[in-house]
Write an enzyme that holds these catalytic residues in place. Structure first.
Site, short mmCIF file in Angstrom:
data_model
loop_
_atom_site.label_atom_id
_atom_site.label_comp_id
_atom_site.label_asym_id
_atom_site.label_seq_id
_atom_site.Cartn_x
_atom_site.Cartn_y
_atom_site.Cartn_z
N TYR A 1 41.91 45.95 40.51
CA TYR A 1 42.92 44.98 40.10
C TYR A 1 44.23 45.70 39.77
O TYR A 1 44.62 46.63 40.46
CB TYR A 1 42.38 44.11 38.95
CG TYR A 1 43.24 42.91 38.69
CD1 TYR A 1 43.46 41.97 39.70
CD2 TYR A 1 43.85 42.72 37.47
CE1 TYR A 1 44.28 40.88 39.47
CE2 TYR A 1 44.67 41.63 37.23
CZ TYR A 1 44.89 40.71 38.24
OH TYR A 1 45.70 39.65 38.03
N LYS B 1 41.20 38.70 41.22
CA LYS B 1 40.86 37.95 40.02
C LYS B 1 39.38 37.57 40.01
O LYS B 1 38.69 37.67 38.99
CB LYS B 1 41.71 36.69 39.92
CG LYS B 1 43.14 36.93 39.49
CD LYS B 1 43.24 37.09 37.99
CE LYS B 1 44.68 37.27 37.55
NZ LYS B 1 44.83 37.47 36.11
#
Length: 547
Positions: free
Chosen positions: A91, A167
């Site tokens: 991420y 996500k």
């Protein structure tokens, strides 16, 4: 042969070299895999060795994506054993570089739904895209973006689908959301990024962003179609632009179970950071003066959540607003500014409050005028929390709470080591990206709390899904922020304001239980549930990677 292809090419069913000899015979895989049968742990160990050989963070992410695309169980088992190391790779901040290069290095769609305003602007076309992308799976969680404001890097069009994929990875790694029940979606309404429009490799619609009624009509068709197609779904909005994000959230939050991470998720984690800092300083929230530098979607969303906490702690709305100051490009926001968004107007000040309001056009002048005790940066303007600004702030409060959360790293308003040294270690800090422990000039080693939404949004989702919540209320959001307290030992010198990412699973569970219990107490569940049953339901909802 057809069954074999479907199994080896289906990341939810493929086990690779872990297929047993019996399974290979039954599934028609004889001779299609190397003879050795590996355990899942052997695959994990081998994959990690390969990962370590990659020369750059981007190369490491691309290697992990190869595993993700071929074997979800192996990917999440590997991720679960290296959470702290992998989070900034999978991420933020590495994902920003991946998004910028998405079209140039594209290899496969990763199971996402690409919905184009040009080609799929009808309910039937949108439904087909969702059904094809889900491929018969029961979808309970969608992360959707139009990619107008990705992290701190702006408009990246269809490339922004990667943010949804990332996500959802964190949802599963942190909170055990079943990866078979999630779907990333990008709404391609065009882009205003000229670099993309001029690139021969760009894979999205080649025109300026569609705006106004046509845009909102397209979003409405998507939301209603997704809700009817997947009636037990939690819808997560991600990285929509400042002019649209709040409008979209406010339109649907009373109808469906929806969440905007930039508004609500960032608000939760900064509120949790502030509460954690106050646990260390032993001060009251209602005694603080809050200054936000950067009054876009995230900035106003955070301010709104902290403002509501002031009210929950006993202040009237009128009294609570007196504690808030927002600064944007034009300086301190005043009510007579015709360019203010509806979200900014809530916190705009009267010029009559100041002797020389015309001088409050930069951060330093505002800090000198109001003496904030909390400074939050969502400006994406690097280095703007200067030594002069910070020391001016610290001169008027014993423990300044400073949160430079713009990301990626190159866009942060300040470095935590500077903040500690400029304040002789008194600053209580939360950052938007991870930092190692820091030994300051005063000799104390400080742990830096990362105000990463990953600390909260996975647990919020788990709590919602565990009890089939019908809405996400403000009280559920407040419960999430408060649930992170008690994990950090605040008596330890240099203690962080937030728990470390290494405890991701623990606090995701805490958040989930807090959110789910609040939903039950408010009657926001599809069926009658006892509060006492919530921990069991949360545990039952969690998925774990095993063959």
């Amino acid at each position: 042969m057809i069954n074999m292809n479907r199994i080896l090419n289906n990341p939810f069913k493929n086990k690779g070299t872990a297929f047993t000899l019996k399974e290979r015979q039954q599934l028609g895989l004889d001779g299609l895999l190397p003879p050795k049968v590996q355990t899942l742990q052997q695959q994990v160990d081998q994959a990690y060795q390969q990962y370590q050989s990659k020369p750059t963070n981007l190369a490491k992410r691309q290697f992990l994506m190869t595993i993700f695309n071929t074997n979800r169980i192996l990917f999440y088992k590997l991720f679960s054993q290296h959470v702290v190391e992998f989070m900034p790779i999978v991420y933020d901040p590495t994902i920003a570089e991946d998004i910028e290069k998405y079209s140039d290095i594209f290899t496969q769609p990763q199971g996402a739904a690409y919905i184009s305003i040009d080609n799929q602007n009808s309910t039937n076309a949108i439904k087909r895209a969702l059904v094809y992308a889900s491929d018969g799976r029961k979808i309970r969680l969608i992360v959707v973006t139009d990619a107008q404001e990705i992290l701190g890097i702006g408009d990246w069009g269809v490339n922004g689908v990667d943010i949804c994929v990332g996500k959802l990875m964190v949802y599963t790694a942190a909170a055990g959301i079943d990866p078979r029940e999630v779907l990333p979606v990008v709404l391609d309404v065009g882009t205003d990024n000229q670099k993309l429009l001029k690139s021969p490799n760009y894979l999205g619609n080649r025109h300026a962003r569609v705006t106004g009624d046509k845009y909102y009509d397209f979003v409405d068709k998507f939301v209603k179609t997704a809700e009817s197609t997947f009636p037990d779904m939690y819808l997560h909005f991600e990285d929509f632009g400042r002019d649209n994000a709040a409008n979209i959230l406010n339109k649907y939050r009373s109808q469906y179970t929806v969440f905007n991470d930039d508004i609500q998720g960032t608000g939760i984690i900064i509120l949790a950071s502030i509460l954690g800092a106050l646990n260390i300083s032993h001060e009251k929230l209602t005694d603080q003066r809050y200054l936000c530098f950067g009054a876009g979607t995230a900035g106003t969303g955070i301010a709104n959540h902290v403002y509501r906490e002031f009210i929950q702690q006993g202040l009237s709305p009128k009294e609570a607003k007196k504690h808030f100051y927002l600064v944007d490009k034009q300086g301190l926001l005043f009510k007579d500014d015709p360019t203010l968004t509806p979200q900014q107007k809530v916190f705009a000040r009267d010029k009559s409050e100041f002797d020389h309001p015309d001088r409050l056009t930069d951060l330093l002048s505002v800090v000198k005028a109001i003496h904030p005790t909390i400074l939050v940066g969502t400006s994406t303007a690097p280095g703007t929390f200067t030594k002069q600004v910070v020391q001016e702030m610290a001169a008027h409060t014993k423990r300044p709470i400073i949160c430079p959360i713009s990301n990626p790293t190159k866009l942060a308003e300040a470095k935590p080591k500077d903040l500690l040294n400029w304040t002789d270690g008194k600053a209580l800090i939360a950052t938007g990206v991870p930092y190692p422990d820091i030994k300051a000039n005063n000799g104390v080693t400080y742990q830096i709390g990362q105000a990463n939404n990953a600390l909260v949004y996975p647990g919020v989702g788990l709590g919602v899904l565990a009890v089939h919540a019908t809405r996400l209320s403000d009280e559920m959001i407040s419960a999430a922020a408060h649930s992170l307290g008690g994990i950090v030992d605040t008596t330890k010198p240099g203690a962080a304001v937030l728990p470390p990412v290494s405890k991701l699973n623990q606090f995701s569970n805490n958040v989930a239980i807090a959110v789910a219990k609040t939903a039950v107490k408010q009657g926001l569940t599809k069926s009658k549930i006892s509060v006492d049953d919530v921990p069991k339901l949360v545990k039952q909802t969690r998925w774990s990677p095993h063959y």
